[in-house]
Enzyme design. Structure first.
Site, PDB file in Angstrom:
ATOM      1  N   LYS A   1       7.973  -0.523   9.508  1.00  0.00           N
ATOM      2  CA  LYS A   1       6.893  -1.044   8.673  1.00  0.00           C
ATOM      3  C   LYS A   1       5.617  -0.937   9.503  1.00  0.00           C
ATOM      4  O   LYS A   1       5.399  -1.699  10.434  1.00  0.00           O
ATOM      5  CB  LYS A   1       7.141  -2.492   8.263  1.00  0.00           C
ATOM      6  CG  LYS A   1       6.063  -3.006   7.303  1.00  0.00           C
ATOM      7  CD  LYS A   1       6.344  -4.406   6.815  1.00  0.00           C
ATOM      8  CE  LYS A   1       5.463  -4.802   5.645  1.00  0.00           C
ATOM      9  NZ  LYS A   1       4.034  -4.724   5.864  1.00  0.00           N
TER      10      LYS A   1
ATOM     11  N   ARG B   1      -2.150   0.986   3.060  1.00  0.00           N
ATOM     12  CA  ARG B   1      -1.378   1.898   2.237  1.00  0.00           C
ATOM     13  C   ARG B   1      -2.311   2.853   1.507  1.00  0.00           C
ATOM     14  O   ARG B   1      -3.373   2.451   1.043  1.00  0.00           O
ATOM     15  CB  ARG B   1      -0.603   1.074   1.218  1.00  0.00           C
ATOM     16  CG  ARG B   1       0.292   1.889   0.320  1.00  0.00           C
ATOM     17  CD  ARG B   1       1.100   0.934  -0.518  1.00  0.00           C
ATOM     18  NE  ARG B   1       2.114   1.602  -1.284  1.00  0.00           N
ATOM     19  CZ  ARG B   1       3.204   0.980  -1.730  1.00  0.00           C
ATOM     20  NH1 ARG B   1       3.388  -0.296  -1.470  1.00  0.00           N
ATOM     21  NH2 ARG B   1       4.090   1.630  -2.445  1.00  0.00           N
TER      22      ARG B   1
ATOM     23  N   ARG C   1      -4.811   0.792  -1.373  1.00  0.00           N
ATOM     24  CA  ARG C   1      -3.789  -0.074  -1.964  1.00  0.00           C
ATOM     25  C   ARG C   1      -4.264  -0.663  -3.292  1.00  0.00           C
ATOM     26  O   ARG C   1      -3.497  -0.839  -4.204  1.00  0.00           O
ATOM     27  CB  ARG C   1      -3.496  -1.212  -0.991  1.00  0.00           C
ATOM     28  CG  ARG C   1      -2.676  -2.339  -1.589  1.00  0.00           C
ATOM     29  CD  ARG C   1      -1.630  -2.756  -0.680  1.00  0.00           C
ATOM     30  NE  ARG C   1      -0.802  -3.862  -1.066  1.00  0.00           N
ATOM     31  CZ  ARG C   1      -0.800  -4.563  -2.172  1.00  0.00           C
ATOM     32  NH1 ARG C   1      -1.668  -4.304  -3.113  1.00  0.00           N
ATOM     33  NH2 ARG C   1       0.053  -5.537  -2.346  1.00  0.00           N
TER      34      ARG C   1
HETATM   35  P1  ATP Z   1       1.847  -6.667   3.552  1.00  0.00           P
HETATM   36  O1  ATP Z   1       0.730  -7.622   3.744  1.00  0.00           O
HETATM   37  O2  ATP Z   1       3.125  -7.056   4.233  1.00  0.00           O
HETATM   38  O3  ATP Z   1       1.469  -5.234   3.807  1.00  0.00           O
HETATM   39  P2  ATP Z   1       1.757  -6.090   0.740  1.00  0.00           P
HETATM   40  O4  ATP Z   1       1.678  -7.084  -0.353  1.00  0.00           O
HETATM   41  O5  ATP Z   1       0.584  -5.222   0.974  1.00  0.00           O
HETATM   42  O6  ATP Z   1       2.211  -6.839   2.047  1.00  0.00           O
HETATM   43  P3  ATP Z   1       4.501  -5.436   0.457  1.00  0.00           P
HETATM   44  O7  ATP Z   1       5.090  -4.705  -0.674  1.00  0.00           O
HETATM   45  O8  ATP Z   1       4.783  -6.879   0.539  1.00  0.00           O
HETATM   46  O9  ATP Z   1       2.958  -5.124   0.456  1.00  0.00           O
HETATM   47  O10 ATP Z   1       4.968  -4.773   1.798  1.00  0.00           O
HETATM   48  C1  ATP Z   1       5.053  -3.402   1.878  1.00  0.00           C
HETATM   49  C2  ATP Z   1       3.786  -2.824   2.459  1.00  0.00           C
HETATM   50  O11 ATP Z   1       4.050  -2.388   3.772  1.00  0.00           O
HETATM   51  C3  ATP Z   1       3.350  -1.604   1.688  1.00  0.00           C
HETATM   52  O12 ATP Z   1       2.453  -1.929   0.661  1.00  0.00           O
HETATM   53  C4  ATP Z   1       2.730  -0.725   2.752  1.00  0.00           C
HETATM   54  O13 ATP Z   1       1.350  -0.961   2.814  1.00  0.00           O
HETATM   55  C5  ATP Z   1       3.330  -1.214   4.053  1.00  0.00           C
HETATM   56  N1  ATP Z   1       4.258  -0.268   4.686  1.00  0.00           N
HETATM   57  C6  ATP Z   1       4.268   0.076   5.995  1.00  0.00           C
HETATM   58  N2  ATP Z   1       5.257   0.909   6.284  1.00  0.00           N
HETATM   59  C7  ATP Z   1       5.933   1.138   5.137  1.00  0.00           C
HETATM   60  C8  ATP Z   1       7.077   1.926   4.793  1.00  0.00           C
HETATM   61  N3  ATP Z   1       7.740   2.641   5.699  1.00  0.00           N
HETATM   62  N4  ATP Z   1       7.471   1.908   3.502  1.00  0.00           N
HETATM   63  C9  ATP Z   1       6.832   1.189   2.575  1.00  0.00           C
HETATM   64  N5  ATP Z   1       5.752   0.425   2.842  1.00  0.00           N
HETATM   65  C10 ATP Z   1       5.292   0.391   4.113  1.00  0.00           C
END
Ligand code: ATP
Length: 561
Positions: A250, A255, A270
């Site tokens: 992760k 994103r 994102r």
């Molecule tokens: P966070 O603050 O943990 O990034 P979030 O709400 O943006 O949370 P989540 O779906 O909870 O998103 O966690 C997944 C996030 O982690 C994805 O949105 C992405 O930005 C990030 N990420 C990093 N590495 C990966 C991976 N290998 N696969 C998917 N997502 C990943």
């Protein structure tokens, strides 16, 4: 169609807080629209926007320029308009007042139509270069010249992005379903796939349920990202996945969703904003290393520091913000793209394919090169190996691991259990600032603490879960005060109520059950970590998520005893 009819809708929406009524008003309004072109524009105007968030165009009009335009159109002094905001509390209202006072109306005055208003907005957005401010001023003054006071109020709020009619995406979705007697789930599906309410509304009217269910991913229109839930640890995650899963690093960055159409590359953040221009070196790498003519891929963009170690995600957001001297930033904050999914390739939608097939297809079209890689992955049913992988990821400075179900399809916009994340610390929370308190003494000119709200999607409201005052530098407080002042809705003594727009990330020691807040939860010792510009308020953490984290925390505590 007359703009005054739309102004009437805004007015009705403002007068009620009931979601059902708001939905009904919007539905009635949409039902009355025959012209398909107009149906593509109206959903955005109803949301108080002009373009979808992923459209690169923006009006680029600040309060100053707007007041000047109104002053030009009405003959009322700019200072007078500005001063009256102190009484009205809203520039929209002040503009309406100025229009009431207008010295004379032109003999040739024409009632405003929605088409003309929208056309002018497009011209304003597309005006650039030398003397662009002057031209924008003229376009706007022309609009205000023909605007009735009530219209002027809503024009102003649209231009400045301060509509406040309480219509968010959920209401709009239900209203489209109600208006054209189509299924809300199909409207939702089409929206998740295209992020385009204009297109979805038009399709709902012209082609009904059948047309909506035929809607497919399109290169150039961003798809709502699939999201993850939290798992307490590797073992639990593996169990949830049925004993075998893909473990991936992760990465802690931002994103991105990359759309490639030949030489045309568009990159969305994102929150699906178009960030292409701020990261030209990434665009070049995509062209070079992605071997498919047409593709949509997703990945995490990470800022890399010394010894290739990742730097905090805020660095990437700094890159996104930068509009000028981009070359300099490419040097200062080098980026690396770690690709982890593929949603479309050469005419073929991939979201209904299983994750293992998608990864395979991703590997086929991506050539790894400088600054572009596939997310490091381990497929295993061995908890020990997975645990090792997790610790290795942490050692390398990453946030944790993602655990993905091998046979899962890509579910746009869904935060389900097909993807889980495991991190060593309690999950930080992304919450929305819904209020603030003025400081004392040295800090009397800034907001010194902030009331945080979690999102309740059912009611479309943000419920308080705590107040945060620590973790901010003096500069942070000044910045936040500047950012939040235009969003103040009400002031009472030292407390202010703030329109929920700004998302921040906080750490905390613990989540407690609390009768004090309507949400039922309170954060113990919250501390500010960072501004989350990459999230919209609706993407902030929800009450449901806080409840889940509370459960996890209690299980964690029980396990430790
Ligand atoms: P966070 O603050 O943990 O990034 P979030 O709400 O943006 O949370 P989540 O779906 O909870 O998103 O966690 C997944 C996030 O982690 C994805 O949105 C992405 O930005 C990030 N990420 C990093 N590495 C990966 C991976 N290998 N696969 C998917 N997502 C990943």
């Amino acid at each position: 169609m007359k703009y005054i009819e739309l102004a009437g809708l805004y007015q009705r929406l403002e007068k009620t807080t009931l979601k059902t009524l708001k939905t009904k008003y919007v539905a009635e309004f949409l039902r009355g629209v025959e012209d398909p072109k107009l149906l593509e524009i109206l959903p955005y105007l109803i949301l108080g926007k002009v373009f979808p968030d992923w459209d690169e165009r923006e009006l680029g009009v600040g309060e100053k320029l707007l007041i000047k335009a109104v002053s030009m159109a009405t003959g009322v002094n700019a200072e007078e308009i500005e001063n009256s905001v102190k009484d009205t509390g809203d520039l929209g209202e002040s503009v309406a007042l100025a229009l009431k006072k207008r010295k004379q109306r032109s003999f040739f005055s024409q009632p405003l139509t929605i088409e003309r208003v929208y056309g002018t907005f497009v011209k304003v957005a597309e005006t650039s270069g030398e003397r662009s401010q002057d031209r924008k001023l003229k376009y706007l003054a022309n609009l205000y010249m023909d605007a009735k006071p009530e219209e002027g109020k809503y024009l102003t709020r649209t231009i400045l992005g301060t509509m406040r009619t309480g219509v968010a995406e959920g209401i709009l979705r239900d209203a489209i379903a109600e208006a054209f007697k189509v299924k809300a789930e199909l409207v939702e599906r089409a929206y998740m796939l295209t992020s385009d309410f204009g297109y979805v509304t038009r399709t709902a009217k012209m082609e009904g349920n059948e047309g909506l269910s035929r809607v497919q991913i399109q290169v150039g229109k961003p798809i709502r990202p699939m999201l993850a839930q939290v798992a307490a640890n590797i073992e639990e995650a593996l169990k949830e996945m049925g004993g075998k899963a893909a473990f991936e690093i992760k990465y802690d960055g931002a994103r991105v969703q990359v759309h490639k159409d030949g030489e045309r590359v568009t990159i969305y953040s994102r929150r699906l904003e178009n960030v292409t221009r701020s990261i030209p070196e990434v665009v070049e790498r995509i062209k070079e290393y992605i071997k498919a003519e047409k593709a949509i891929v997703e990945g995490e963009l990470v800022a890399v520091g010394e010894n290739d170690r990742p730097r905090p995600f805020q660095f990437v957001l700094r890159r996104f913000r930068r509009k000028y001297n981009i070359e300099e930033m490419i040097e200062k904050i080098p980026l690396e793209l770690n690709l982890f999914d593929i949603l479309y390739v050469n005419g073929q939608g991939m979201i209904d394919a299983q994750f293992r097939e998608r990864r395979h297809s991703l590997e086929e079209i991506v050539e790894e090169g400088e600054g572009i890689r596939l997310a490091v992955q381990l497929v295993t049913d061995d908890a020990g190996k997975a645990e090792e992988f997790y610790h290795r990821a942490l050692e390398l400075g990453h946030e944790g691991v993602m655990v993905k179900r091998l046979d899962s399809v890509y579910e746009p916009g869904n935060r389900g259990k097909k993807w889980l994340k495991v991190k060593p610390t309690m999950e930080n929370l992304d919450l929305v600032i819904i209020g603030a308190e003025w400081g004392e003494g040295r800090r009397s000119h800034v907001f010194a603490s902030y009331l945080l709200g979690a999102y309740d999607p059912g009611q479309g409201v943000f419920l308080p879960v705590g107040k945060v005052g620590s973790g901010f530098t003096d500069e942070d407080l000044v910045e936040f005060t500047k950012m939040l002042k235009p969003l103040v809705i009400r002031e009472e003594g030292k407390n202010v109520e703030i329109e929920p727009k700004v998302v921040i990330q906080v750490t905390y020691q613990e989540i407690q059950k609390s009768p004090k807040y309507e949400s039922g939860f309170a954060l113990r010792f919250p501390r500010y970590v960072a501004l989350r510009e990459d999230k919209t308020p609706e993407e902030a953490d929800t009450l449901e998520r806080i409840a889940q984290l509370y459960e996890l925390q209690e299980r964690f505590k029980a396990g430790r005893k």
